[in-house]
Design a protein around this motif. Structure first.
Motif, PDB file in Angstrom:
ATOM      1  N   ASP A 136      11.930  -3.798 -18.058  1.00 21.57           N
ATOM      2  CA  ASP A 136      11.018  -4.139 -16.718  1.00 21.57           C
ATOM      3  C   ASP A 136      11.745  -3.140 -15.559  1.00 21.57           C
ATOM      4  OD1 ASP A 136       9.435  -5.955 -17.567  1.00 21.57           O
ATOM      5  OD2 ASP A 136       9.961  -7.548 -16.236  1.00 21.57           O
ATOM      6  N   VAL A 137      13.199  -2.912 -15.820  1.00 21.78           N
ATOM      7  CA  VAL A 137      13.894  -1.942 -14.563  1.00 21.78           C
ATOM      8  C   VAL A 137      13.209  -0.529 -14.575  1.00 21.78           C
ATOM      9  CG1 VAL A 137      15.616  -1.384 -16.328  1.00 21.78           C
ATOM     10  CG2 VAL A 137      16.022  -1.499 -13.835  1.00 21.78           C
ATOM     11  N   TYR A 138      12.673  -0.274 -16.001  1.00 25.02           N
ATOM     12  CA  TYR A 138      12.171   1.325 -16.003  1.00 25.02           C
ATOM     13  C   TYR A 138      10.814   1.195 -15.000  1.00 25.02           C
ATOM     14  CZ  TYR A 138      15.411   1.990 -19.747  1.00 25.02           C
ATOM     15  OH  TYR A 138      16.549   1.927 -20.507  1.00 25.02           O
ATOM     16  N   SER A 139      10.109   0.140 -15.317  1.00 19.31           N
ATOM     17  CA  SER A 139       8.824  -0.172 -14.293  1.00 19.31           C
ATOM     18  C   SER A 139       9.298  -0.125 -12.890  1.00 19.31           C
ATOM     19  CB  SER A 139       8.073  -1.383 -14.730  1.00 19.31           C
ATOM     20  OG  SER A 139       7.746  -1.515 -16.053  1.00 19.31           O
ATOM     21  N   TYR A 140      10.504  -0.836 -12.717  1.00 18.71           N
ATOM     22  CA  TYR A 140      10.811  -0.927 -11.124  1.00 18.71           C
ATOM     23  C   TYR A 140      10.940   0.667 -10.788  1.00 18.71           C
ATOM     24  CZ  TYR A 140      12.108  -5.782 -11.993  1.00 18.71           C
ATOM     25  OH  TYR A 140      12.180  -7.151 -12.424  1.00 18.71           O
ATOM     26  N   LEU A 141      11.816   1.544 -11.190  1.00 17.61           N
ATOM     27  CA  LEU A 141      12.074   2.751 -11.057  1.00 17.61           C
ATOM     28  C   LEU A 141      10.844   3.528 -11.011  1.00 17.61           C
ATOM     29  CD1 LEU A 141      15.376   3.218 -13.101  1.00 17.61           C
ATOM     30  CD2 LEU A 141      15.221   2.993 -10.657  1.00 17.61           C
ATOM     31  N   GLY A 142       9.624   3.320 -12.078  1.00 20.62           N
ATOM     32  CA  GLY A 142       8.703   4.323 -12.144  1.00 20.62           C
ATOM     33  C   GLY A 142       7.773   3.882 -10.803  1.00 20.62           C
ATOM     34  N   GLN A 143       7.678   2.611 -10.180  1.00 20.03           N
ATOM     35  CA  GLN A 143       7.063   2.214  -8.921  1.00 20.03           C
ATOM     36  C   GLN A 143       7.429   2.926  -7.894  1.00 20.03           C
ATOM     37  OE1 GLN A 143       7.059  -1.858  -9.860  1.00 20.03           O
ATOM     38  NE2 GLN A 143       5.673  -1.667 -11.627  1.00 20.03           N
ATOM     39  N   GLY A 144       8.770   2.933  -7.738  1.00 17.57           N
ATOM     40  CA  GLY A 144       9.694   3.388  -6.633  1.00 17.57           C
ATOM     41  C   GLY A 144       9.519   4.882  -6.563  1.00 17.57           C
ATOM     42  N   PRO A 177      -0.733  -1.257 -12.178  1.00 13.64           N
ATOM     43  CA  PRO A 177      -0.209  -1.447 -10.714  1.00 13.64           C
ATOM     44  C   PRO A 177       1.019  -2.310 -10.374  1.00 13.64           C
ATOM     45  CG  PRO A 177      -2.565  -1.418 -10.649  1.00 13.64           C
ATOM     46  CD  PRO A 177      -2.223  -1.595 -11.864  1.00 13.64           C
ATOM     47  N   ALA A 178       2.053  -1.919  -9.215  1.00 12.60           N
ATOM     48  CA  ALA A 178       3.079  -2.792  -9.260  1.00 12.60           C
ATOM     49  C   ALA A 178       2.720  -4.217  -8.612  1.00 12.60           C
ATOM     50  CB  ALA A 178       3.866  -2.042  -8.264  1.00 12.60           C
ATOM     51  N   PRO A 179       3.118  -5.487  -9.256  1.00  4.79           N
ATOM     52  CA  PRO A 179       2.626  -6.500  -8.526  1.00  4.79           C
ATOM     53  C   PRO A 179       4.075  -7.362  -7.496  1.00  4.79           C
ATOM     54  CG  PRO A 179       3.636  -6.768 -10.616  1.00  4.79           C
ATOM     55  CD  PRO A 179       3.767  -5.472 -10.428  1.00  4.79           C
ATOM     56  N   TYR A 180       4.833  -6.204  -7.111  1.00  6.85           N
ATOM     57  CA  TYR A 180       5.845  -6.723  -6.168  1.00  6.85           C
ATOM     58  C   TYR A 180       5.529  -6.320  -4.793  1.00  6.85           C
ATOM     59  CZ  TYR A 180       7.653  -6.368 -10.840  1.00  6.85           C
ATOM     60  OH  TYR A 180       7.695  -6.677 -12.276  1.00  6.85           O
ATOM     61  N   GLY A 181       6.366  -6.999  -3.756  1.00  9.75           N
ATOM     62  CA  GLY A 181       6.004  -6.958  -2.546  1.00  9.75           C
ATOM     63  C   GLY A 181       6.531  -5.536  -1.918  1.00  9.75           C
ATOM     64  N   PRO A 182       6.105  -5.393  -0.685  1.00 11.02           N
ATOM     65  CA  PRO A 182       6.474  -3.793  -0.080  1.00 11.02           C
ATOM     66  C   PRO A 182       7.976  -3.751   0.242  1.00 11.02           C
ATOM     67  CG  PRO A 182       5.541  -5.601   1.579  1.00 11.02           C
ATOM     68  CD  PRO A 182       5.486  -6.151   0.224  1.00 11.02           C
ATOM     69  N   LEU A 183       8.658  -4.760   0.361  1.00 12.20           N
ATOM     70  CA  LEU A 183      10.209  -4.764   0.548  1.00 12.20           C
ATOM     71  C   LEU A 183      10.780  -4.007  -0.906  1.00 12.20           C
ATOM     72  CD1 LEU A 183      12.676  -4.783   2.161  1.00 12.20           C
ATOM     73  CD2 LEU A 183      12.948  -7.232   1.838  1.00 12.20           C
ATOM     74  N   PHE A 184      10.226  -4.625  -1.972  1.00  7.18           N
ATOM     75  CA  PHE A 184      10.902  -4.130  -3.232  1.00  7.18           C
ATOM     76  C   PHE A 184      10.433  -2.694  -3.526  1.00  7.18           C
ATOM     77  CE2 PHE A 184      11.033  -3.754  -7.818  1.00  7.18           C
ATOM     78  CZ  PHE A 184      12.577  -4.162  -7.986  1.00  7.18           C
ATOM     79  N   ILE A 185       9.474  -2.405  -3.004  1.00  6.18           N
ATOM     80  CA  ILE A 185       8.791  -1.051  -3.272  1.00  6.18           C
ATOM     81  C   ILE A 185       9.793   0.043  -2.612  1.00  6.18           C
ATOM     82  CG2 ILE A 185       7.063   0.730  -3.113  1.00  6.18           C
ATOM     83  CD1 ILE A 185       6.653  -1.258  -5.385  1.00  6.18           C
ATOM     84  N   GLY A 186      10.099  -0.451  -1.239  1.00 10.78           N
ATOM     85  CA  GLY A 186      11.105   0.268  -0.395  1.00 10.78           C
ATOM     86  C   GLY A 186      12.291   0.287  -1.214  1.00 10.78           C
ATOM     87  N   ILE A 187      12.895  -0.871  -1.624  1.00  6.31           N
ATOM     88  CA  ILE A 187      14.107  -0.830  -2.498  1.00  6.31           C
ATOM     89  C   ILE A 187      14.270  -0.006  -3.437  1.00  6.31           C
ATOM     90  CG2 ILE A 187      15.716  -2.116  -3.491  1.00  6.31           C
ATOM     91  CD1 ILE A 187      15.100  -4.631  -1.596  1.00  6.31           C
ATOM     92  N   ALA A 188      13.186   0.127  -4.317  1.00  7.92           N
ATOM     93  CA  ALA A 188      13.247   1.048  -5.314  1.00  7.92           C
ATOM     94  C   ALA A 188      13.190   2.529  -5.017  1.00  7.92           C
ATOM     95  CB  ALA A 188      11.720   0.732  -6.184  1.00  7.92           C
ATOM     96  N   LYS A 189      12.590   2.749  -3.915  1.00 15.95           N
ATOM     97  CA  LYS A 189      12.392   4.178  -3.318  1.00 15.95           C
ATOM     98  C   LYS A 189      13.877   4.486  -3.185  1.00 15.95           C
ATOM     99  CE  LYS A 189       9.456   4.410  -0.125  1.00 15.95           C
ATOM    100  NZ  LYS A 189       8.457   5.057   0.910  1.00 15.95           N
TER     101      LYS A 189
END
Length: 517
Positions: A136-144, A177-189
């Motif tokens: 899953d961490v690769y997905s996090y990074l990919g979404q960021g 598509p990402a099922p995570y909230g906006p704060l997490f997308i900002g963190i991933a970025k």
């Protein structure tokens, strides 16, 4: 769920001679000894997990460390089998150490500081390990990375990009598509911006950021225990030192760790009377992952219980500012992350996974299996129907428990923990780390040793329902039979030193006579 009363007691003489009391060698600040041998046992297990993960974990398709060197043999053929053996051995040692530590905690021989030392020793190797039991961490990074390139991660998946990060995202999530909230997308970025182009640096940086959630949780537990009536060593043992945390939340890693830490901190703030700050923290947790939203209505009741007036007057006086705080925090996270609300429609994304760990999905699979006896038929009408029924049941459970929590206080937190547990069990798909939701809220209550043994058994089953590389293992029937047997043994071992009766009962009886000589 946390039982209503605890039956923990001081160790009996038989427990002392059975080995529970021989957990330690050096002193703790409160006079209790540190369980050094148990800490060392778990640390060895964690190091073995690290070494095994180099070949059997969620490794990179093209690894700059393993490369073509000697360690590359761990990735293929017999080398990979050796890596898997080492990894499972490490997991067994870690679970064994956790159970030993739990015995010491229940016997009042190990206090909070001892559990924290164990947590630190067991977590340290995980910080540099390849992802364990998930990708899953690769997905996090990919979404960021999508957001960093100006694309909407709530509209497209990582497959829109090329490079090391997107190519390592699991095939299931390439176009999701990402099922995570906006704060997490900002963190991933932010993680990608700060750690550069090295994917290994990205993974370690993401772990460290998510680890702040565990720090928040640990710091919140003393206050939660004070309000909810549990014991701090038990709470720490449940949610900090457990294999669920070490292997899944940190070894994964998973953003649930940050979400539950923020939710626990928010709950404590509301209980302490700092209502706006608590609602703000819980709202930020929901901006990481929507699951935290299940607990927010219960926090409003706690706020209302601190006010004067009739029930509905107090409720309205708490609800209006709570909604204002929520809108400010959640809206601010959305604006700062420069994303929309498309993630709400993407919350169903995990539902593409079908496995029997989810109760509604398992029921749909069972009905489908019966219907298939009369001819081939698609599974989706059955699974879709039972999942819908599960969602309706969850709504009913949420409403009923919310109303029962109207007096606020510890009862509201207990009801929130129940709903979070049901949210995991009744979700369309149950992934192992989902069980941390309810445990984070319920760990600070008083637990019976029997209740804790259920947690031990359940943790072993759900973690090992997946292979170390993140693929499903639950349909490997012989393997799962061994897992269930190990889970039953682990659960029994928490309450009984020798559940299989392998120890010679005369051994302890002869020791006093030998000492007299």
């Amino acid at each position: 769920m946390p039982p209503s009363a605890s039956i923990e007691s001081a160790p009996s003489s038989s427990e002392r001679t059975s080995g529970v009391s021989r957990l330690s060698l050096s002193g703790d600040q409160d006079g209790r000894p540190l369980p050094l041998r148990t800490i060392a046992l778990g640390a060895i297990g964690s190091v073995l997990l690290l070494f095994g993960s180099l070949g059997a974990g969620g490794i990179l398709l093209s690894d700059p460390i393993l490369g073509d060197g000697p360690l590359s043999a761990l990735r293929y053929g017999h080398g990979r089998y050796i890596a898997m053996t080492v990894l499972y051995l490490g997991f067994a040692l870690l679970v064994w150490a956790w159970i030993r530590l739990g015995r010491g905690v229940l016997a009042h021989l190990v206090e909070a500081r001892g559990v924290l030392w164990a947590t630190g020793a067991w977590l340290a190797p995980m910080l540099i390990a390849p992802p364990l039991f998930t990708r899953d961490v690769y997905s996090y990074l990919g979404q960021g990375l999508l957001a960093l390139h100006g694309m909407d991660p709530y509209d497209v998946g990582p497959a829109m990009l090329t490079g090391t990060i997107p190519e390592n995202v699991h095939l299931t999530w390439q176009t999701t598509p990402a099922p995570y909230g906006p704060l997490f997308i900002g963190i991933a970025k932010g993680v990608i911006l700060l750690s550069g182009h090295s994917i290994i640096a990205n993974i370690i940086a993401m772990r460290l950021v998510l680890l702040s959630g565990l720090v928040l949780l640990i710091c919140s537990l003393p206050g939660l225990v004070r309000h909810l009536g549990g014991r701090l060593p038990v709470a720490l043992w449940l949610v900090a030192a457990s294999p669920m945390t070490v292997v899944q939340l940190v070894g994964g890693p998973h953003n649930d760790m940050l979400m539950i830490g923020m939710l626990a901190a928010g709950t404590l703030l509301v209980l302490d009377g700092r209502h706006a700050g608590g609602i703000a923290m819980a709202s930020a947790a929901m901006a990481i992952k929507a699951t935290a939203g299940l607990a927010l209505p219960f926090l409003v009741w706690i706020w209302a219980s601190h006010l004067e007036g009739s029930l509905w007057r107090r409720f309205l006086h708490a609800l209006v500012p709570a909604l204002s705080v929520f809108a400010l925090v959640f809206g601010g996270c959305t604006v700062l992350a420069k994303v929309g609300l498309g993630w709400l429609s993407a919350l169903s994304a995990p539902g593409i996974i079908v496995n029997y760990l989810s109760a509604p999905t398992a029921l749909g699979q069972a009905v489908h299996a019966l219907a298939s006896a009369f001819g081939p038929i698609s599974i989706w009408p059955f699974v879709g129907t039972t999942r819908l029924l599960g969602s309706l049941l969850l709504v009913g459970i949420l409403i009923w428990n919310w109303w029962q929590a109207r007096d606020g206080g510890s009862e509201a937190v207990r009801r929130a923990a129940i709903v979070l547990c049901c949210g995991a069990l009744l979700s369309p798909v149950l992934l192992p780390w989902y069980l941390s939701w309810g445990l984070a809220m319920g760990a600070a209550f008083a637990w019976t040793s029997r209740g804790l043994s259920y947690v031990v058994g359940g943790s072993i089953v759900v973690i090992l329902a997946y292979y170390p590389d993140g693929e499903q293992a639950m349909y490997n029937t012989p393997f799962m039979a061994v897992v269930v047997a190990a889970a039953l043994l682990g659960a029994a071992s928490l309450e009984r030193f020798d559940p299989l009766g392998l120890r010679d009962p005369m051994r302890d009886l002869l020791r006093p006579a030998q000492r007299e000589r």
